[in-house]
Each structure stands twice: as C-alpha cells, then as structure tokens.
Design an enzyme around this catalytic site. Structure first.
Site, mmCIF file in Angstrom:
data_model
loop_
_atom_site.group_PDB
_atom_site.id
_atom_site.type_symbol
_atom_site.label_atom_id
_atom_site.label_comp_id
_atom_site.label_asym_id
_atom_site.label_seq_id
_atom_site.Cartn_x
_atom_site.Cartn_y
_atom_site.Cartn_z
ATOM 1 C CB ILE A 134 -0.974 0.020 1.206
ATOM 2 C CG1 ILE A 134 -0.238 -0.185 2.524
ATOM 3 C CG2 ILE A 134 -2.058 -1.016 1.050
ATOM 4 C CD1 ILE A 134 -1.155 -0.192 3.736
ATOM 5 C CG ASP A 135 -0.244 4.448 -2.539
ATOM 6 O OD1 ASP A 135 0.385 3.630 -3.244
ATOM 7 O OD2 ASP A 135 -1.264 5.044 -2.925
#
Length: 319
Positions: free
Chosen positions: A146-147
């Site tokens: 995930i970012d």
C-alpha cells in the site's frame, strides 16, 4: 569440492535461477559452462539448467572458491531499520502487519535504511526465523503493498511456499480487501459499485479515470457504502474488486468526492488541521479461497481487521 543442501525455501525452482541468486558474482556464461562440464552436479549426477531442485537435494561444486567467498559477504543493512511494527496476526507462515501512514513498504530513491520489509527482516532476524547466511535464495517478502501515505494491513510471507500461494490468490482475487476512508460530501447513492477505466502517467505517478475504455487503460471496479455523514464528510467502507494504483483515491475523486487530505486528487482542497496524509486505511482482510491453498488452507474463511475507532482520522467525522 564443496557441497550445499537445498532447504524448503530454495526448493521448487530451476537450477540456473537458484545459482544466479546464490552466486551473484558468477557470470552466466561461466555458470552454463560449469553445468555443461559437470562441475556442478545434483545428487552426484549430471544436471542441466532446467533441473528443478527439491528439498534435500545435494549440490556438488567443483568451482573456484572465490565465488563462494563473495556470495557469503554479509550485508545486514536491515539491522539499521527499527524492528517495531503493529502485528495483527502471526503464525509460522505469515505476519499481518498494521502499517502506519508515512512508512514505505519497499526501499525507494529516498531510502535511508528504513522500510516495512527491512523492519520485518530485522524482527525475524532477532527471533532467529530469518538467517541470511542460510537463506541465500529467499528472504521474507511482502505479498501486497500500500502507498507510503496510506495505512493498513500488509501481508508478509515468512517462506517461499507461502509467498507463492499468496501471490496466486491475490492474482485470482481470492483475498477480500476492505478500506475505510473519509471523503468530502456524500455520494448520491449510499451504496453502489463504481466501474470505469484507468490509465497511469508513470512520470507523474498519477492516474486518470475514464468512463469508457481508452488506449492502454485497465478496467476498475470499486464497491462502496456510506457508514456515516456529518453534513461535511462521509465515512465510507470500500471493497476493492480490482486493485489498481491509486484506484480508491482517483475513483472517488472522479465522482466529485475526493478523499480528505489527498493533495494529489483532491483538487487543492485544504484539509482540516492535523491532516498529514490522505484519509484512507486498509482495515480488513478476508481469506476467501475458492481453490486449494496448500499450506495456507487453514486461513480460509478467516477475517482480520484493525479497530476502526483507532484509525487516526476517525474522530474528524465529529468536526
């Protein structure tokens, strides 16, 4: 002459792939020559580059010592990374980690020894579950990402077989991923499924959503339902049917409800005080296997989640 026994994380791969990982300074051409000239054998017999290694196989080497010496040089940069992170669940095969916003999952150009995977290596090294000198062909790895500025559940595989299973199940969408986010305004429908197409500008690291298929576009599908609304913000649960780069952020912005704190897709809206990140969190993960999952079959049907009341932006619904 030297020998090397294949362990479970080194098994089930081609001989040439294993040798490239194990002997990083051994030129490919010389490796092929060694195999052809029987300077490398498997279980005392002639082999070829496509030989599939099995756990317990013994490799015999009649090669220069320098290749062994160079391959054994220690490089423990991960020790410089913190070993602390929040564990949602852990067993002998996987760790589910509650990654906090601001932490990168893998090293990038701004890397200064700290990333989520480095923390995992440090943690497992201290527990004696990851010994780099013995694991030449495999290191614990993240099955999803995930970012940096998004928080939530990330899966770390402790062994090669678990990673293979997880990668396959993610590809066939046999893991349900749920997010919670805070957006401006309220969608016209309280629940629905958004569909469209997305393209990515690699140089700007930004995506664009289209209603109709465009050249080089990929389909996207985002299921949502509004949990709460305070006349200014909506708290929304999202299930990712597809998992594209920035999908939730771009898709919600495309219908006029960008995420609070999202400076990339939020059209320069000023977030409330205290917002350092976009209000997005991967809070729930469910293993929903449709086919055999091998050593991870015991996880089928199990659901893991982060307490939404502890997610950093949840209180802003009352502002």
């Amino acid at each position: 002459m030297r020998t090397l026994q294949i362990n479970k994380n080194e098994a089930n791969q081609r001989l040439d792939k294993f040798l490239q990982k194990r002997f990083k300074t051994l030129p490919k051409s010389l490796m092929y020559k060694y195999i052809r000239k029987k300077c490398i054998k498997v279980n005392g017999k002639k082999c070829d580059i496509q030989t599939i290694l099995c756990e317990g196989d013994v490799l015999t080497f009649y090669i220069k010592d320098e290749f062994f010496e160079n391959s054994e040089q220690k490089n423990y940069d991960f020790i410089k990374a913190p070993k602390k992170f929040d564990i949602v669940y852990e067993d002998e095969n996987i760790i589910l980690i509650d990654k906090k916003p601001g932490i990168i999952v893998h090293p990038d150009k701004t890397y200064h020894f700290d990333s989520l995977i480095s923390r995992v290596w440090h943690y497992l090294y201290d527990k004696g579950e990851y010994i780099p000198d013995e694991e030449k062909a495999f290191a614990p790895a993240l099955a999803n990402r995930i970012d940096r500025n998004t928080g939530g559940i990330v899966i770390a595989a402790k062994n090669a077989e678990s990673l293979r299973v997880l990668n396959a199940k993610i590809k066939t969408r046999e893991l349900e991923k749920h997010y919670i986010c805070l957006v401006y305004g309220k969608p016209k429908q309280s629940t629905g499924t958004l569909e469209g197409y997305i393209t990515k500008n690699e140089s700007k690291n930004k995506v664009t959503v289209f209603k109709n298929k465009e050249e080089n576009s990929k389909s996207i599908k985002t299921k949502y339902n509004v949990i709460d609304f305070n006349e200014k913000y909506s708290l929304i649960n999202i299930e990712l049917i597809t998992g594209r780069t920035h999908q939730i952020r771009a898709h919600m912005a495309s219908i006029g409800h960008p995420l609070v704190g999202d400076t990339k897709y939020g059209k320069n809206r000023r977030p409330p005080a205290g917002f350092k990140y976009q209000a997005l969190y991967s809070y729930k993960l469910k293993f929903n296997f449709k086919t055999d999952a091998g050593i991870l079959n015991y996880l089928n049907g199990r659901e893991f989640k982060v307490d939404t009341h502890k997610i950093w932006f949840s209180d802003y619904l009352n502002h």
